[in-house]
Design an enzyme around this catalytic site. Structure first.
Site, PDB file in Angstrom:
ATOM      1  N   LYS A  89       0.868  -1.111   0.111  1.00  0.00           N
ATOM      2  CA  LYS A  89       0.114  -0.002  -0.036  1.00  0.00           C
ATOM      3  C   LYS A  89       0.763   1.227  -0.129  1.00  0.00           C
ATOM      4  O   LYS A  89       1.915   1.374   0.792  1.00  0.00           O
ATOM      5  CB  LYS A  89      -1.017  -0.143   1.214  1.00  0.00           C
ATOM      6  CG  LYS A  89      -1.868   1.243   1.355  1.00  0.00           C
ATOM      7  CD  LYS A  89      -2.920   0.852   2.693  1.00  0.00           C
ATOM      8  CE  LYS A  89      -3.713   2.145   2.723  1.00  0.00           C
ATOM      9  NZ  LYS A  89      -4.577   1.939   3.796  1.00  0.00           N
TER      10      LYS A  89
ATOM     11  N   SER B 112      -9.331   1.665   2.792  1.00  0.00           N
ATOM     12  CA  SER B 112      -8.510   2.345   1.782  1.00  0.00           C
ATOM     13  C   SER B 112      -7.522   1.708   1.150  1.00  0.00           C
ATOM     14  O   SER B 112      -6.572   2.211   0.117  1.00  0.00           O
ATOM     15  CB  SER B 112      -7.773   3.484   2.695  1.00  0.00           C
ATOM     16  OG  SER B 112      -7.097   3.027   3.712  1.00  0.00           O
TER      17      SER B 112
ATOM     18  N   SER C 100     -10.060  -0.615   6.883  1.00  0.00           N
ATOM     19  CA  SER C 100      -9.263  -0.488   5.787  1.00  0.00           C
ATOM     20  C   SER C 100      -8.587  -1.746   5.108  1.00  0.00           C
ATOM     21  O   SER C 100      -8.146  -1.691   3.977  1.00  0.00           O
ATOM     22  CB  SER C 100      -8.279   0.733   5.534  1.00  0.00           C
ATOM     23  OG  SER C 100      -8.789   1.792   5.576  1.00  0.00           O
TER      24      SER C 100
END
Length: 448
Positions: free
Chosen positions: A99, A176, A200
């Protein structure tokens, strides 16, 4: 200590460590974390990943936004490069998608926003979780898209587009940690490294049909990673099967506990959490719970006890999970503005509509409001500590239902987000770990 939030969640969520669970228990856990979300979509889902990737190349294009490339048909990556891991180690031969809030030396960290990328230098250090996974043999294959500054659970980014959810084409991947989840679901990586503040990792794992874990807060270093709300932020990861989920945990979670559980856990089912889910979702989960294949779980945990987990705080004005969500919203938003308010005020970044609205809301939270909400947060944590004790295993849905469609109107997304956060806020407020398990067509599957 073994307190968990298990989606159908907790058990692997042991407040100690994932690796403290024996292999047989991990097998049982597969049966429990149910998100029936993908089960509800299974009739229309394409089964062949290769054909999915061919079919999604057109759906990964966005007017005025980047197009998915041939080597990234799901638009999961903001940058693709290769850093070879150690030739030996438990993760040798595995690929890792990171990420884009974790620093990797020599690469920019965009944090999901073009202005952030422009106003921050190239990283000179690599975040410890990435270093640990490289040392264990995993090979980094790139950094993945995410929601802007991690302040969304949708995975739709106005700057970089929406990673394609191959488990449910045409629907959001969740955020996210959207790109990491989408890449693993599409077999573009074996492991997806993400972060979880308000869901997330758990939410994208649910929407994309993956195994995912939010460890206990503070268990894994977030040094050289961009924060959102520090008292809620955790490192998390995705895999397509539970055995690899465990292997990653053995690498990232320090001071492993013993390999056996020396007591019989209490299995609790949160009725008030299931009441927040769509009827079809709750029905599908309960159908699976009554399936004979679930007998291995009952043999380990015994029969479940159903209860309303928020009812014990009725006298404190916190007798509904929706009220817990308000506590989370205020405490998280205040922390977020304390963390990023100065940068936002100085640079006036271009945020997408939902993210803009949330930062605007966060900027208006007063210290008095935070103090009140933080005191309520402590009450919730104490209540959950007492409820779970040292042997509790709590099961609840990961999300209210299947992933919503891409470009769902904002008004509908706001209603969905409120229901979703009413479920995901529990672990964050109580500082508990949570594991999301795979469940499809009335049974649990370790692979898609």
């Amino acid at each position: 200590m073994t307190r968990l939030v298990w989606t159908f969640q907790q058990y692997c969520c042991q407040a100690t460590r994932l690796q403290s669970l024996p292999n047989t228990m991990l097998h049982g856990l597969r049966v429990h974390t149910f998100q029936a979300n993908n089960r509800l979509l299974s009739r229309t889902r394409q089964r062949n990943i290769g054909s999915q990737l061919r079919s999604v190349q057109t759906s990964a294009t966005y007017p005025g936004r980047p197009m998915a490339q041939a080597n990234d048909p799901t638009n999961s990556f903001i940058s693709q490069f290769r850093i070879e891991g150690s030739p030996e180690g438990p993760l040798a031969g595995m690929t890792l998608a990171v990420k884009d809030l974790f620093d990797i030396a020599g690469h920019k960290t965009a944090f999901g926003n073009a202005t952030w990328q422009e106003t921050h230098p190239t990283a000179t250090h690599t975040a410890p979780p990435v270093q640990q996974l490289l040392a264990a043999g995993a090979t980094v294959v790139g950094k993945t898209h995410m929601d802007e500054l991690a302040y969304s659970l949708n995975g739709e980014n106005v700057h970089y587009g929406t990673p394609v959810n191959v488990a449910a084409p045409g629907r959001i991947p969740g955020g996210s940690s959207s790109g990491s989840a989408a890449a693993v679901a599409a077999q573009q990586a074996d492991i997806g490294l993400g972060s979880d503040t308000g869901g997330s990792v758990r939410v994208p794992a649910s929407y994309c049909g993956l195994f995912g874990i939010r460890p206990t807060h503070g268990r894994i270093s977030l040094e050289h990673a961009r924060p959102l709300a520090p008292s809620f932020d955790t490192v998390g990861w995705f895999t397509r099967d539970p055995s690899l989920l465990q292997k990653v945990g053995q690498v990232l979670l320090s001071n492993p506990a013993s390999a056996t559980i020396k007591f019989k856990p209490r299995w609790l089912v949160a009725k008030d959490a299931f009441a927040l889910a769509q009827h079809e979702t709750s029905e599908a989960i309960y159908e699976t719970l009554s399936n004979e294949k679930f007998s291995a779980v009952k043999a380990t945990l015994g029969d479940p006890t159903e209860l309303d987990i928020a009812a014990g705080l009725e006298s404190e004005g916190l007798g509904k999970l929706e009220l817990w969500m308000d506590v989370f919203r205020i405490t998280q938003a205040y922390e977020i503005w304390q963390t990023h308010g100065a940068w936002i005020t100085h640079h006036s970044p271009n945020f997408g509509p939902g993210t803009f609205d949330r930062f605007k809301m966060a900027s208006g939270i007063t210290e008095a409001e935070f103090t009140t909400a933080d005191a309520q947060r402590q009450l919730i944590k104490q209540h959950m500590d007492q409820l779970l004790g040292t042997d509790g295993v709590l099961a609840l849905p990961t999300a209210p239902g299947p992933a919503v469609k891409i470009n769902t109107p904002a008004s509908q997304l706001n209603d969905w987000r409120r229901s979703l956060l009413s479920l995901t806020c529990i672990a964050g407020l109580a500082v508990l770990p949570q594991v999301r398990h795979q469940m499809i067509a009335g049974k649990c599957e370790s692979h898609r």
